[in-house]
Write an enzyme that holds these catalytic residues in place. Structure first.
Site, mmCIF file in Angstrom:
data_model
loop_
_atom_site.group_PDB
_atom_site.id
_atom_site.type_symbol
_atom_site.label_atom_id
_atom_site.label_comp_id
_atom_site.label_asym_id
_atom_site.label_seq_id
_atom_site.Cartn_x
_atom_site.Cartn_y
_atom_site.Cartn_z
ATOM 1 N N LEU A 154 0.840 -1.204 0.000
ATOM 2 C CA LEU A 154 0.000 0.000 0.000
ATOM 3 C C LEU A 154 0.871 1.248 0.000
ATOM 4 C CD1 LEU A 154 -2.597 -1.320 2.595
ATOM 5 C CD2 LEU A 154 -2.927 -1.097 0.130
ATOM 6 N N ARG A 155 2.158 1.065 0.194
ATOM 7 C CA ARG A 155 3.175 2.120 0.091
ATOM 8 C C ARG A 155 3.135 3.168 1.191
ATOM 9 N NH1 ARG A 155 6.910 -0.548 -2.493
ATOM 10 N NH2 ARG A 155 6.678 -0.737 -4.737
ATOM 11 N N ASP B 264 1.106 -9.787 -5.662
ATOM 12 C CA ASP B 264 2.395 -9.166 -5.351
ATOM 13 C C ASP B 264 2.403 -7.722 -5.850
ATOM 14 O OD1 ASP B 264 4.808 -9.191 -4.088
ATOM 15 O OD2 ASP B 264 5.943 -9.893 -5.814
#
Lengths: 316, 426
Positions: B64-65, B306
């Protein structure tokens, strides 16, 4: 999609010799032949690329290759700008594409690109405007097509044809863009036997799938060869775990007069330079009668003139 | 909100159901399948005629950064993208900045995610502090904060003793470790599978041995410690064979693969397209075929996206300099369907790999359609054709090797907790 050919099969960029049609390789060699006398004239210039701007974009240091490209461009009357980007914009964080875009805005016609990353020339070629051609002057371990072509030019000059030759490439194939380009050119031109010789640590995985025979024993590999191409061994290879020492390398894979005697008596010895004397090649071989190493340099200019003329001058 | 999903083909692997039926949702739960409960009056009816109704998808690896890499993507953007991909539960790895190595960070992430529309977010905690591979994190504390498992993500763990201790400690409490098998020194500097293609292209290689050598170590440590280990993103034929053998010997290990590896191989690298720069690298055709077969015979337990959105600048460089990773939450379903179509695997078996089985690995109450269970539901059109582009992807990252590829299968509705979190525009 073939990035380096136009829809009608002409040369658009020169990025690799992998998959380049035999007819185009032959055409480049023939064109180079026609440029051979330019360097011997009093006025060493032809007006083919007058008014064209060629940028040498060197993201990795090089003197020899850059100089030969510069001389080739100048002999074709092009305007040449040399940019050693390793020490300027890239260190200031400028993205490679920004550099290319800026130079394109200065009305460049051709980029000659050297970069430490494999595929860098492809990357730039994919992004340049349609009127700009890209010549790969060496990208990572991938390709050095003009070097490969000048080697073919040299072989043709000394051996006349390709269909009856056995050619050995000796040394660090793993890290060599030159070797890859040579292999593609030799197999495309119909050389029946291309051999690579080296320890397992210096040969790439699956190299035989490029159409070569693998030898780990130099004596066996050199037997009966018409052409012996020695590769440069970078010093840093000895510092890793690839090789124990320069001395041991020279003992098993260095080209000496004794080992050369196993090849055909009229075999020629080539090297893309610069040489490590006493590491991959003995001085008496490098300077001996079978060596064509200096003529290779001379031919390099004619070959690069041919490539540039075909790309920018429309002689194709 | 009461929702009536009408006339859909209900495919639910856990309950072995594949039939046209109606589903009734109220108060966040499934209250009826087939027949409506008494006094059920729907606020909204979704006509699912010709559509598939399956459990909301469960994705075992979605970056989700946040925190730290908001320039690549944000929680908002990626949770929406995941919902658009039919995902209702996801596991996010800890390779953020700072990494998820302390309870406060995990709680903050969960709090932020809870207040946004989109899937249930299950953080996977860092196995070692700062993901440096030296000191273990407070696994028990992190578990209390909401971590479902522990991993190094793609950060190296070079010290085998640390790995041994991590397994022993995790086994003490029954925690699960998610490990990607890659020997760091064998993979060093590599950017592509070490094979004939990388050799031809002059790209430094990552040998298959990097996976199998590390796997041998991991499996031996599992035998010693009895730790619960999930092997993330297998990529090689030999690696799969090793895990298959370990399972046959009774070792409690599970494994997954990433969707791109089911369809692509090193042969696709010829154009130096940095979108194909993935971790682990795209392997040989033989490896790819082994993955496809192992998914079919059940040796591989789950498929994941991924998902790794990368900013454009990080991909607009030569291959070897580019950041690895691909955006994928919206492609998990269509790529799974593509594999199933190409291999003749029944839809129910394919859905199992992206719903019930990953839910089991993650250990969450999801991945099935049961009366009384959470109303996490995906409704999709198996036949809808679309083309992957920045216009058709909701993710902030449109870095995918499938850019401009045609896809078949598209999500129409995603219900999370009985609420319609995604509805495809008509």
């Amino acid at each position: 999609m073939n990035l380096q050919l136009t829809d009608d099969g002409r040369l658009r960029h020169l990025l690799t010799l992998d998959g380049l049609p035999r007819a185009i390789i032959t055409q480049i060699l023939d064109t180079a032949e026609s440029f051979m006398d330019v360097g011997e004239r009093e006025v060493k210039k032809v007006p083919l690329l007058r008014g064209k701007s060629i940028f040498n974009l060197f993201f990795e240091p090089s003197t020899r290759t850059r100089t030969t490209f510069e001389i080739a461009a100048k002999r074709l009357s092009a305007d040449v700008v040399n940019l050693n980007i390793a020490t300027s914009s890239q260190t200031k964080g400028e993205a490679i594409l920004d550099t290319v875009d800026n130079l394109a805005a200065m009305h460049a016609d051709m980029f000659v690109v050297r970069h430490s990353q494999s595929g860098a020339a492809h990357f730039i070629a994919r992004h340049v405007a349609p009127h700009i051609s890209v010549v790969n002057a060496g990208d990572g371990r991938h390709a050095h097509p003009t070097q490969g072509l000048l080697d073919m030019f040299t072989i043709r000059r000394y051996k006349g044809a390709f269909h009856n030759l056995t050619v050995a490439i000796v040394g660090d194939v793993l890290h060599s863009r030159v070797a890859r380009s040579q292999i593609h050119a030799l197999t495309t031109l119909g050389v029946p036997e291309v051999r690579v010789i080296g320890p397992k640590t210096l040969l790439p995985t699956g190299v035989e799938q490029m159409g070569v025979k693998v030898f780990h024993d130099m004596e066996a590999g050199l037997a009966g060869c018409d052409v012996v191409i020695m590769l440069r061994l970078q010093n840093e290879r000895m510092r890793g775990a690839l090789l124990p020492s320069a001395q041991e390398y020279f003992k098993f894979f260095g080209l000496t007069l004794e080992k050369l005697a196993l090849a055909k008596p009229d075999a020629i010895v080539m090297h893309p330079g610069p040489m490590n004397r006493g590491v991959e090649i003995a001085s008496e071989v490098a300077d001996g009668p079978q060596s064509v190493i200096l003529p290779q340099v001379t031919y390099g200019i004619a070959v690069r003139m041919a490539v540039m003329a075909m790309l920018a001058g429309g002689t194709a | 909100m009461k929702i009536h999903i009408k006339n859909g083909r209900v495919v639910d692997p856990m309950n072995a159901r594949d039939e046209v039926a109606d589903i009734f949702v109220a108060a966040g739960r499934i209250v009826g399948i087939g027949a409506a409960p008494a006094d059920f009056h729907a606020n909204r009816t979704l006509d699912a005629s010709g559509l598939v109704v399956c459990p909301g998808l469960v994705d075992l690896s979605v970056r989700l950064r946040e925190p730290g890499f908001e320039y690549k993507a944000t929680l908002e953007s990626e949770m929406l993208a995941a919902a658009a991909g039919g995902i209702t539960s996801l596991a996010c790895p800890p390779d953020t900045d700072p990494p998820l190595d302390e309870p406060g960070l995990v709680e903050m992430l969960k709090f932020r995610a809870r207040n946004l529309p989109g899937p249930r977010v299950y953080p996977v905690g860092a196995l070692t502090q700062k993901l440096e591979g030296r000191m273990l994190t407070e696994m028990a504390e992190l578990t209390e904060a909401g971590c479902r498992a522990f991993t190094q993500a793609d950060a190296p763990l070079t010290d085998t003793q640390v790995l041994l201790r991590a397994m022993e400690y995790a086994a003490t409490f029954g925690f699960s470790l998610w490990l990607r098998a890659q020997d760091v020194s064998l993979a060093k500097d590599g950017v592509a599978h070490d094979g004939a293609i990388a050799s031809r292209l002059g790209l430094p290689g990552i040998p298959a041995l990097a996976e199998t050598v590390a796997l041998a170590t991991i499996l031996q440590l599992v035998r010693e410690t009895g730790a619960r280990v999930h092997l993330a993103r297998l990529s090689t034929r030999e690696g799969i064979a090793m895990v298959r053998a370990a399972k046959a010997q009774g070792l409690a290990v599970t494994c997954d693969v990433a969707c791109p590896h089911v369809h692509l191989s090193e042969n696709d690298l010829v154009s130096f397209d940095s979108h194909l720069h993935l971790v682990p690298p795209l392997r040989s055709l033989r490896d790819r075929d082994a993955i496809r077969e192992a998914l079919r015979d059940g040796s591989i337990d789950a498929l994941c996206s991924d998902h790794a959105p990368v900013d454009e600048d990080a991909k607009q460089v030569p291959f070897g300099e580019s950041e690895p990773g691909a955006s994928g939450v919206e492609l998990l379903l269509p790529l799974t369907l593509k594999w199933a179509r190409e291999t003749g695997v029944p839809l129910i078996q394919a859905i199992d790999l992206i719903s019930w089985k990953p839910a089991q690995i993650l250990g969450v109450p999801a991945g099935h359609l049961s009366v009384g269970g959470n109303a996490d539901i995906c409704v999709f059109d198996e036949t809808a054709e679309w083309v992957v582009s920045s216009n058709t992807l909701a993710s902030q990252g449109d870095n995918t090797p499938f850019l401009n590829h045609p896809m078949q299968g598209r999500v129409r509705y995603t219900l999370i907790d009985g609420h319609i979190d995604f509805e495809a525009p008509r």
